[in-house]
Design a protein around this motif. Structure first.
Motif, PDB file in Angstrom:
ATOM      1  N   MET A   1       0.430  43.391 -30.980  1.00 40.44           N
ATOM      2  CA  MET A   1       1.472  44.402 -31.141  1.00 40.44           C
ATOM      3  C   MET A   1       1.231  45.242 -32.391  1.00 40.44           C
ATOM      4  SD  MET A   1       5.051  42.510 -30.118  1.00 40.44           S
ATOM      5  CE  MET A   1       4.814  41.089 -31.200  1.00 40.44           C
ATOM      6  N   HIS A   2       1.621  46.485 -32.323  1.00 39.37           N
ATOM      7  CA  HIS A   2       1.624  47.341 -33.504  1.00 39.37           C
ATOM      8  C   HIS A   2       2.582  46.756 -34.536  1.00 39.37           C
ATOM      9  CE1 HIS A   2       2.531  50.890 -36.016  1.00 39.37           C
ATOM     10  NE2 HIS A   2       1.373  51.370 -35.604  1.00 39.37           N
ATOM     11  N   PHE A   3       2.294  46.989 -35.813  1.00 37.22           N
ATOM     12  CA  PHE A   3       3.116  46.421 -36.875  1.00 37.22           C
ATOM     13  C   PHE A   3       4.591  46.791 -36.707  1.00 37.22           C
ATOM     14  CE2 PHE A   3       5.052  46.352 -41.091  1.00 37.22           C
ATOM     15  CZ  PHE A   3       4.670  45.107 -41.552  1.00 37.22           C
ATOM     16  N   ASN A   4       4.873  48.040 -36.336  1.00 36.33           N
ATOM     17  CA  ASN A   4       6.267  48.471 -36.187  1.00 36.33           C
ATOM     18  C   ASN A   4       6.979  47.693 -35.079  1.00 36.33           C
ATOM     19  OD1 ASN A   4       5.269  50.314 -38.000  1.00 36.33           O
ATOM     20  ND2 ASN A   4       6.261  52.087 -37.060  1.00 36.33           N
ATOM     21  N   THR A   5       6.229  47.292 -34.070  1.00 37.40           N
ATOM     22  CA  THR A   5       6.814  46.484 -33.001  1.00 37.40           C
ATOM     23  C   THR A   5       7.012  45.049 -33.462  1.00 37.40           C
ATOM     24  OG1 THR A   5       5.716  47.890 -31.373  1.00 37.40           O
ATOM     25  CG2 THR A   5       6.553  45.777 -30.593  1.00 37.40           C
ATOM     26  N   LYS A   6       6.073  44.546 -34.271  1.00 37.21           N
ATOM     27  CA  LYS A   6       6.219  43.193 -34.813  1.00 37.21           C
ATOM     28  C   LYS A   6       7.477  43.054 -35.665  1.00 37.21           C
ATOM     29  CE  LYS A   6       1.349  41.775 -35.137  1.00 37.21           C
ATOM     30  NZ  LYS A   6       0.276  41.373 -36.088  1.00 37.21           N
ATOM     31  N   LEU A   7       7.861  44.131 -36.349  1.00 37.09           N
ATOM     32  CA  LEU A   7       9.072  44.075 -37.171  1.00 37.09           C
ATOM     33  C   LEU A   7      10.284  43.671 -36.336  1.00 37.09           C
ATOM     34  CD1 LEU A   7       8.593  47.342 -39.276  1.00 37.09           C
ATOM     35  CD2 LEU A   7       8.389  44.996 -40.114  1.00 37.09           C
ATOM     36  N   ILE A   8      10.270  44.053 -35.080  1.00 33.19           N
ATOM     37  CA  ILE A   8      11.414  43.793 -34.192  1.00 33.19           C
ATOM     38  C   ILE A   8      11.198  42.555 -33.327  1.00 33.19           C
ATOM     39  CG2 ILE A   8      12.784  44.760 -32.292  1.00 33.19           C
ATOM     40  CD1 ILE A   8      12.030  47.558 -33.468  1.00 33.19           C
ATOM     41  N   HIS A   9       9.969  42.347 -32.864  1.00 32.64           N
ATOM     42  CA  HIS A   9       9.706  41.264 -31.909  1.00 32.64           C
ATOM     43  C   HIS A   9       8.825  40.151 -32.471  1.00 32.64           C
ATOM     44  CE1 HIS A   9      11.596  43.451 -28.632  1.00 32.64           C
ATOM     45  NE2 HIS A   9      10.911  44.531 -28.986  1.00 32.64           N
ATOM     46  N   GLY A  10       8.436  40.249 -33.742  1.00 34.23           N
ATOM     47  CA  GLY A  10       7.562  39.236 -34.313  1.00 34.23           C
ATOM     48  C   GLY A  10       8.281  37.946 -34.650  1.00 34.23           C
ATOM     49  N   GLY A  11       7.488  36.899 -34.922  1.00 34.23           N
ATOM     50  CA  GLY A  11       8.071  35.613 -35.286  1.00 34.23           C
ATOM     51  C   GLY A  11       8.945  35.068 -34.176  1.00 34.23           C
ATOM     52  N   ILE A  12      10.087  34.509 -34.546  1.00 32.79           N
ATOM     53  CA  ILE A  12      11.092  34.024 -33.589  1.00 32.79           C
ATOM     54  C   ILE A  12      12.188  35.083 -33.566  1.00 32.79           C
ATOM     55  CG2 ILE A  12      12.722  32.189 -33.042  1.00 32.79           C
ATOM     56  CD1 ILE A  12      10.915  30.322 -34.735  1.00 32.79           C
ATOM     57  N   SER A  13      12.166  35.944 -32.574  1.00 31.14           N
ATOM     58  CA  SER A  13      13.046  37.113 -32.567  1.00 31.14           C
ATOM     59  C   SER A  13      14.252  36.983 -31.651  1.00 31.14           C
ATOM     60  CB  SER A  13      12.248  38.363 -32.172  1.00 31.14           C
ATOM     61  OG  SER A  13      11.667  38.195 -30.890  1.00 31.14           O
ATOM     62  N   GLU A  14      14.321  35.882 -30.901  1.00 33.10           N
ATOM     63  CA  GLU A  14      15.486  35.681 -30.036  1.00 33.10           C
ATOM     64  C   GLU A  14      15.727  34.193 -29.836  1.00 33.10           C
ATOM     65  OE1 GLU A  14      13.689  35.836 -25.540  1.00 33.10           O
ATOM     66  OE2 GLU A  14      14.103  37.760 -26.497  1.00 33.10           O
ATOM     67  N   ASP A  15      16.862  33.857 -29.264  1.00 33.35           N
ATOM     68  CA  ASP A  15      17.226  32.456 -29.032  1.00 33.35           C
ATOM     69  C   ASP A  15      16.699  32.010 -27.670  1.00 33.35           C
ATOM     70  OD1 ASP A  15      18.472  29.964 -29.309  1.00 33.35           O
ATOM     71  OD2 ASP A  15      20.241  30.664 -28.230  1.00 33.35           O
ATOM     72  N   GLN A  16      15.816  31.019 -27.678  1.00 27.85           N
ATOM     73  CA  GLN A  16      15.203  30.551 -26.435  1.00 27.85           C
ATOM     74  C   GLN A  16      16.208  29.874 -25.506  1.00 27.85           C
ATOM     75  OE1 GLN A  16      12.019  31.246 -25.561  1.00 27.85           O
ATOM     76  NE2 GLN A  16      11.958  32.443 -27.466  1.00 27.85           N
ATOM     77  N   GLU A  17      17.254  29.281 -26.068  1.00 28.21           N
ATOM     78  CA  GLU A  17      18.229  28.553 -25.245  1.00 28.21           C
ATOM     79  C   GLU A  17      19.122  29.495 -24.448  1.00 28.21           C
ATOM     80  OE1 GLU A  17      18.482  25.260 -24.761  1.00 28.21           O
ATOM     81  OE2 GLU A  17      16.672  24.997 -25.959  1.00 28.21           O
ATOM     82  N   THR A  18      19.623  30.545 -25.102  1.00 22.58           N
ATOM     83  CA  THR A  18      20.615  31.419 -24.461  1.00 22.58           C
ATOM     84  C   THR A  18      20.064  32.778 -24.084  1.00 22.58           C
ATOM     85  OG1 THR A  18      21.388  32.373 -26.559  1.00 22.58           O
ATOM     86  CG2 THR A  18      22.416  30.306 -25.843  1.00 22.58           C
ATOM     87  N   GLY A  19      18.917  33.154 -24.658  1.00 20.05           N
ATOM     88  CA  GLY A  19      18.392  34.489 -24.426  1.00 20.05           C
ATOM     89  C   GLY A  19      18.977  35.534 -25.345  1.00 20.05           C
ATOM     90  N   ALA A  20      19.805  35.115 -26.310  1.00 15.24           N
ATOM     91  CA  ALA A  20      20.384  36.061 -27.262  1.00 15.24           C
ATOM     92  C   ALA A  20      19.267  36.808 -27.983  1.00 15.24           C
ATOM     93  CB  ALA A  20      21.256  35.323 -28.276  1.00 15.24           C
ATOM     94  N   VAL A  21      19.383  38.145 -28.064  1.00 19.02           N
ATOM     95  CA  VAL A  21      18.316  38.949 -28.653  1.00 19.02           C
ATOM     96  C   VAL A  21      18.391  38.968 -30.184  1.00 19.02           C
ATOM     97  CG1 VAL A  21      18.068  40.393 -26.615  1.00 19.02           C
ATOM     98  CG2 VAL A  21      19.664  41.080 -28.431  1.00 19.02           C
ATOM     99  N   SER A  22      19.387  38.316 -30.747  1.00 16.41           N
ATOM    100  CA  SER A  22      19.485  38.129 -32.191  1.00 16.41           C
ATOM    101  C   SER A  22      19.497  36.627 -32.465  1.00 16.41           C
ATOM    102  CB  SER A  22      20.771  38.764 -32.735  1.00 16.41           C
ATOM    103  OG  SER A  22      20.922  38.517 -34.119  1.00 16.41           O
ATOM    104  N   VAL A  23      18.648  36.188 -33.386  1.00 17.91           N
ATOM    105  CA  VAL A  23      18.582  34.759 -33.705  1.00 17.91           C
ATOM    106  C   VAL A  23      19.947  34.289 -34.210  1.00 17.91           C
ATOM    107  CG1 VAL A  23      17.526  33.051 -35.234  1.00 17.91           C
ATOM    108  CG2 VAL A  23      16.131  34.863 -34.243  1.00 17.91           C
ATOM    109  N   PRO A  24      20.481  33.209 -33.668  1.00 13.91           N
ATOM    110  CA  PRO A  24      21.801  32.725 -34.104  1.00 13.91           C
ATOM    111  C   PRO A  24      21.786  32.266 -35.564  1.00 13.91           C
ATOM    112  CG  PRO A  24      21.164  31.743 -32.002  1.00 13.91           C
ATOM    113  CD  PRO A  24      19.958  32.424 -32.540  1.00 13.91           C
ATOM    114  N   ILE A  25      22.947  32.322 -36.176  1.00 15.98           N
ATOM    115  CA  ILE A  25      23.125  31.782 -37.525  1.00 15.98           C
ATOM    116  C   ILE A  25      23.518  30.316 -37.380  1.00 15.98           C
ATOM    117  CG2 ILE A  25      24.404  31.947 -39.689  1.00 15.98           C
ATOM    118  CD1 ILE A  25      24.934  34.898 -38.989  1.00 15.98           C
TER     119      ILE A  25
END
Length: 381
Positions: A1-25
């Protein structure tokens, strides 16, 4: 991925259990275990927390490192890195670093026997000359705070490797968007994530990224043993803010270049420090190792007596410490961020009492220029 895309989708970017697009607190301190002596991935949030881990994985990927670590502040990250060394060890330190970094080494670690030598890291020959048998690392900022000096990271890393030293780079001013020290040969990168990575002046945090497994084990042990970790809510805030880093850094840089050019041409200004200017003494090195010049500017007025009246006359720029937020800030390092450095050492490094530092925000640039112009006129009355 382009760096700008990694900023949004890199690392752990969503919750695997629920599909939430923001990592839970994950606002929890402890975790149910499978049995006696049978913890799951997490057992206690000082040792690991899913929200913090998501941030650590993201910054690891953005900097291109082996492992990332999140701390309660930039100084907590720096403290952990310095804690890797022992009494009698020697550190080569940039002479133009954040006052808190100097204070930590000079007033805390020096009492425990960790020694240091201040050098101009943008002159690699001074580093080579300062190496002793007990030297373990070179610690530098580039660009520096507050004089915006640029150090050739690749050259310093080459010298360090020849002598078995670690190269530690504070990348706060540039961020991984404009500069990647690990790819240039550094071993450890540090960020005050309070600044551009957080970007909104609403969170205090620090990050460290290491290149190899052996160093990662040392840093991870100290992080857990000392416990200066970043909480889950603050970890979430930093990860959320990183998603817009590309947009913000481009806006910071665009505004800063126009502000720097305005200051250069103003008759009340004596000197401007900004690596994006062609006449900056380290401009060529900056162009070689950076993809942009960020949003920090320092400058001096021709009449030092006008500094206070100028700063206090501003209305859009806010008089405050810190930097890297969406709003423009202004400060006088000698009596604010760098007051902990003795006057003689400040002046030796070139930090004059009248030096002014700007953190150029992302406001409409004509408003920033008008604010500076009006304040300069009032200061001269």
């Amino acid at each position: 991925m382009h760096f700008n895309t990694k900023l949004i989708h890199g690392g752990i970017s969503e919750d695997q259990e629920t599909g939430a697009v923001s990592v839970p607190i994950y606002q929890t301190s402890t975790y149910r275990q499978n049995g006696v002596g049978q913890p799951k991935q997490y057992e206690y949030s000082r040792s690991g927390n899913p929200t913090r881990f998501a941030l650590e994985e993201l910054i690891k990927e953005l900097e291109g490192g082996y492992q990332g670590f999140a701390f309660a502040s930039g100084l907590a990250a720096t403290h952990t890195i310095f804690s890797m060394f022992r009494s009698g060890d020697h550190i080569i330190l940039g002479d133009d670093v954040y006052g808190g970094t100097f204070r930590l080494l000079h007033q805390v670690f020096e009492k425990s026997g960790l020694r240091y030598t201040l050098v101009e890291t943008n002159k690699p020959e001074t580093i080579a000359a300062a190496i002793e048998p007990e030297t373990k690392a070179v610690f530098l900022e580039t660009p520096t705070n507050p004089l915006l000096k640029i150090t050739d990271i690749a050259r310093v890393a080459e010298i360090a490797k020849e002598h078995g030293l670690l190269t530690i780079v504070d990348n706060t001013f540039a961020t991984p968007y404009f500069q990647k020290p690990l790819q240039l040969g550094a071993d450890i990168v540090i960020h005050s994530a309070t600044k551009y990575l957080g970007g909104h002046s609403d969170v205090v945090a620090g990050l460290a990224i290491v290149k190899d497994e052996a160093v990662a084990k040392q840093v991870g042990f100290i992080q857990n043993a000392v416990g200066g970790v970043l909480g889950p809510h603050d970890s979430w805030l930093i990860q959320r803010s990183i998603k817009t880093l590309a947009l913000r850094m481009e806006a910071h840089q665009s505004n800063a270049l126009q502000v720097a050019q305005f200051l250069v041409e103003h008759p009340a200004v004596a000197h401007v420090y900004y690596p994006g200017l062609a006449d900056h003494k380290d401009h060529d090195i900056a162009r070689k190792q950076m993809t942009g010049f960020s949003g920090m500017i320092s400058f001096e007025l021709k009449k030092e007596a006008q500094v206070a009246s100028f700063v206090e006359a501003l209305r859009v720029f806010t008089l405050a410490e810190s930097l890297g937020g969406v709003e423009s800030l202004i400060e006088v390092p000698a009596i604010m961020t760098h007051a902990s450095i003795p006057k003689a050492l400040r002046e030796q490094a070139g930090i004059k009492d009248g030096l002014i530092r700007l953190s150029v925000g992302i406001e409409y640039v004509d408003d920033l220029l008008a604010d500076l112009d009006t304040a300069l006129q009032k200061a001269g009355e």
